[in-house]
Design a protein around this motif. Structure first.
Motif, mmCIF file in Angstrom:
data_model
loop_
_atom_site.group_PDB
_atom_site.id
_atom_site.type_symbol
_atom_site.label_atom_id
_atom_site.label_comp_id
_atom_site.label_asym_id
_atom_site.label_seq_id
_atom_site.Cartn_x
_atom_site.Cartn_y
_atom_site.Cartn_z
ATOM 1 N N VAL A 23 0.874 -1.167 0.000
ATOM 2 C CA VAL A 23 0.000 0.000 0.000
ATOM 3 C C VAL A 23 0.911 1.216 0.000
ATOM 4 C CG1 VAL A 23 -1.810 1.239 1.227
ATOM 5 C CG2 VAL A 23 -1.749 -1.251 1.314
ATOM 6 N N GLY A 24 0.783 2.025 -1.040
ATOM 7 C CA GLY A 24 1.665 3.174 -1.186
ATOM 8 C C GLY A 24 0.917 4.483 -1.150
ATOM 9 N N LYS A 25 1.391 5.405 -1.952
ATOM 10 C CA LYS A 25 0.867 6.766 -1.985
ATOM 11 C C LYS A 25 -0.632 6.821 -2.272
ATOM 12 C CE LYS A 25 2.879 10.866 -3.841
ATOM 13 N NZ LYS A 25 3.629 11.418 -4.962
ATOM 14 N N GLY A 26 -1.115 5.956 -3.157
ATOM 15 C CA GLY A 26 -2.523 5.955 -3.540
ATOM 16 C C GLY A 26 -3.456 5.379 -2.494
ATOM 17 N N GLY A 27 -2.921 4.711 -1.495
ATOM 18 C CA GLY A 27 -3.743 4.107 -0.459
ATOM 19 C C GLY A 27 -4.432 2.849 -0.963
ATOM 20 N N VAL A 28 -5.511 2.482 -0.281
ATOM 21 C CA VAL A 28 -6.265 1.285 -0.627
ATOM 22 C C VAL A 28 -7.351 1.667 -1.622
ATOM 23 C CG1 VAL A 28 -7.706 -0.573 0.284
ATOM 24 C CG2 VAL A 28 -5.829 0.323 1.655
ATOM 25 N N ASN A 29 -7.445 0.910 -2.741
ATOM 26 C CA ASN A 29 -8.484 1.182 -3.730
ATOM 27 C C ASN A 29 -9.297 -0.086 -4.005
ATOM 28 O OD1 ASN A 29 -6.950 -0.377 -5.588
ATOM 29 N ND2 ASN A 29 -5.784 1.444 -6.181
ATOM 30 N N GLU A 30 -10.334 0.053 -4.812
ATOM 31 C CA GLU A 30 -11.238 -1.073 -5.086
ATOM 32 C C GLU A 30 -10.521 -2.238 -5.753
ATOM 33 O OE1 GLU A 30 -14.462 -1.742 -4.305
ATOM 34 O OE2 GLU A 30 -14.261 0.019 -3.021
ATOM 35 N N ASN A 31 -9.652 -1.951 -6.703
ATOM 36 C CA ASN A 31 -8.928 -3.001 -7.409
ATOM 37 C C ASN A 31 -8.062 -3.803 -6.433
ATOM 38 O OD1 ASN A 31 -7.990 -4.526 -9.571
ATOM 39 N ND2 ASN A 31 -6.287 -3.120 -9.930
ATOM 40 N N MET A 32 -7.402 -3.110 -5.532
ATOM 41 C CA MET A 32 -6.570 -3.781 -4.543
ATOM 42 C C MET A 32 -7.412 -4.682 -3.639
ATOM 43 S SD MET A 32 -4.105 -2.198 -1.605
ATOM 44 C CE MET A 32 -2.783 -1.766 -2.709
ATOM 45 N N LEU A 33 -8.595 -4.210 -3.256
ATOM 46 C CA LEU A 33 -9.456 -5.001 -2.387
ATOM 47 C C LEU A 33 -9.936 -6.274 -3.081
ATOM 48 C CD1 LEU A 33 -11.526 -2.151 -0.702
ATOM 49 C CD2 LEU A 33 -9.677 -3.512 0.306
ATOM 50 N N VAL A 34 -10.233 -6.182 -4.374
ATOM 51 C CA VAL A 34 -10.631 -7.367 -5.140
ATOM 52 C C VAL A 34 -9.480 -8.369 -5.168
ATOM 53 C CG1 VAL A 34 -11.206 -8.196 -7.459
ATOM 54 C CG2 VAL A 34 -12.348 -6.175 -6.532
ATOM 55 N N GLN A 35 -8.267 -7.881 -5.432
ATOM 56 C CA GLN A 35 -7.104 -8.760 -5.474
ATOM 57 C C GLN A 35 -6.789 -9.353 -4.105
ATOM 58 O OE1 GLN A 35 -4.027 -6.389 -7.241
ATOM 59 N NE2 GLN A 35 -4.760 -6.756 -9.324
ATOM 60 N N LEU A 36 -6.976 -8.556 -3.038
ATOM 61 C CA LEU A 36 -6.769 -9.069 -1.686
ATOM 62 C C LEU A 36 -7.734 -10.206 -1.377
ATOM 63 C CD1 LEU A 36 -6.131 -5.834 0.389
ATOM 64 C CD2 LEU A 36 -4.643 -7.819 0.294
ATOM 65 N N ASN A 37 -8.994 -10.040 -1.758
ATOM 66 C CA ASN A 37 -9.985 -11.100 -1.530
ATOM 67 C C ASN A 37 -9.600 -12.376 -2.268
ATOM 68 O OD1 ASN A 37 -12.053 -10.446 0.318
ATOM 69 N ND2 ASN A 37 -12.900 -8.985 -1.135
ATOM 70 N N GLU A 41 -8.566 -15.944 -0.507
ATOM 71 C CA GLU A 41 -9.262 -17.187 -0.833
ATOM 72 C C GLU A 41 -8.261 -18.281 -1.221
ATOM 73 O OE1 GLU A 41 -12.034 -20.012 -1.261
ATOM 74 O OE2 GLU A 41 -12.435 -18.028 -0.440
ATOM 75 N N ALA A 42 -7.224 -17.904 -1.953
ATOM 76 C CA ALA A 42 -6.240 -18.878 -2.415
ATOM 77 C C ALA A 42 -5.248 -19.277 -1.321
ATOM 78 C CB ALA A 42 -5.487 -18.323 -3.610
ATOM 79 N N ARG A 43 -4.803 -18.305 -0.512
ATOM 80 C CA ARG A 43 -3.710 -18.566 0.443
ATOM 81 C C ARG A 43 -4.139 -18.605 1.898
ATOM 82 N NH1 ARG A 43 1.636 -15.759 -1.764
ATOM 83 N NH2 ARG A 43 1.208 -15.873 -3.965
ATOM 84 N N GLU A 44 -5.214 -17.940 2.242
ATOM 85 C CA GLU A 44 -5.762 -17.823 3.599
ATOM 86 C C GLU A 44 -4.952 -16.906 4.521
ATOM 87 O OE1 GLU A 44 -8.272 -21.746 4.535
ATOM 88 O OE2 GLU A 44 -6.105 -22.023 4.699
ATOM 89 N N VAL A 65 -8.852 -2.447 5.326
ATOM 90 C CA VAL A 65 -8.731 -3.728 4.617
ATOM 91 C C VAL A 65 -9.559 -4.809 5.321
ATOM 92 C CG1 VAL A 65 -7.112 -5.574 4.023
ATOM 93 C CG2 VAL A 65 -6.508 -3.200 3.579
ATOM 94 N N VAL A 66 -9.498 -4.847 6.629
ATOM 95 C CA VAL A 66 -10.261 -5.850 7.387
ATOM 96 C C VAL A 66 -11.761 -5.659 7.173
ATOM 97 C CG1 VAL A 66 -10.888 -6.550 9.735
ATOM 98 C CG2 VAL A 66 -8.493 -6.326 9.104
ATOM 99 N N ASN A 67 -12.224 -4.435 7.221
ATOM 100 C CA ASN A 67 -13.657 -4.173 7.023
ATOM 101 C C ASN A 67 -14.111 -4.520 5.608
ATOM 102 O OD1 ASN A 67 -13.999 -3.292 9.657
ATOM 103 N ND2 ASN A 67 -13.653 -1.157 9.137
ATOM 104 N N ALA A 68 -13.280 -4.256 4.631
ATOM 105 C CA ALA A 68 -13.659 -4.495 3.240
ATOM 106 C C ALA A 68 -13.591 -5.974 2.856
ATOM 107 C CB ALA A 68 -12.772 -3.677 2.313
#
Length: 98
Positions: A23-37, A41-44, A65-68
Motif C-alpha cells: 500500500v503506497g501513496k494511492g492508499g487502498v483502492n477497489e482493485n486492490m481489495l478485489v485482489q486481496l480477496n 481465498e487462495a492462500r488464507e 482492509v479488514v472491514n472491506a
C-alpha cells in the motif's frame, strides 16, 4: 473472532511468507481489495506491506482492509499487516482449538 492461541499460531505460520501486496501513496483502492480477496481465498494467510510514502496510518489501512475483506487481523508489526481469512472451498490452515 480469533483467540490468542490461534493468533500466536498464525503469527508463527506467517514467518515464512513474504508480503504480496504493498500500500503506497494511492492508499487502498477497489482493485486492490478485489485482489486481496482473491489472494485470501487462495492462500488464507497473507502479509501486506505499508510503504513509507502512504498518506494513511498503518492502523487505519489495516482497519479499512479488514472491514472491506471481512478477514481477521492477526497482527500489525512495523509496517506489515498480517491477515487471515479461511477459504470457502479448500481450507489449508487448521487452527488450534481454544
Amino acid at each position: 473472532m480469533l483467540t490468542n492461541k490461534q493468533k500466536r499460531f498464525l503469527r508463527s505460520e506467517s514467518h515464512a511468507i513474504q508480503p504480496i501486496f504493498q500500500v503506497g501513496k494511492g492508499g487502498v483502492n477497489e482493485n486492490m481489495l478485489v485482489q486481496l480477496n482473491e489472494a485470501l481465498e487462495a492462500r488464507e494467510l497473507i502479509k501486506v506491506s505499508v510503504l513509507q510514502n502512504c498518506m494513511e496510518d498503518k492502523d487505519a489501512v489495516a482497519e479499512e482492509v479488514v472491514n472491506a475483506t471481512h478477514a481477521y487481523l492477526v497482527q500489525v508489526i512495523g509496517n506489515i499487516i498480517i491477515l487471515y481469512k479461511p477459504s470457502k472451498e479448500k481450507s489449508k490452515i487448521v487452527l488450534p482449538r481454544t
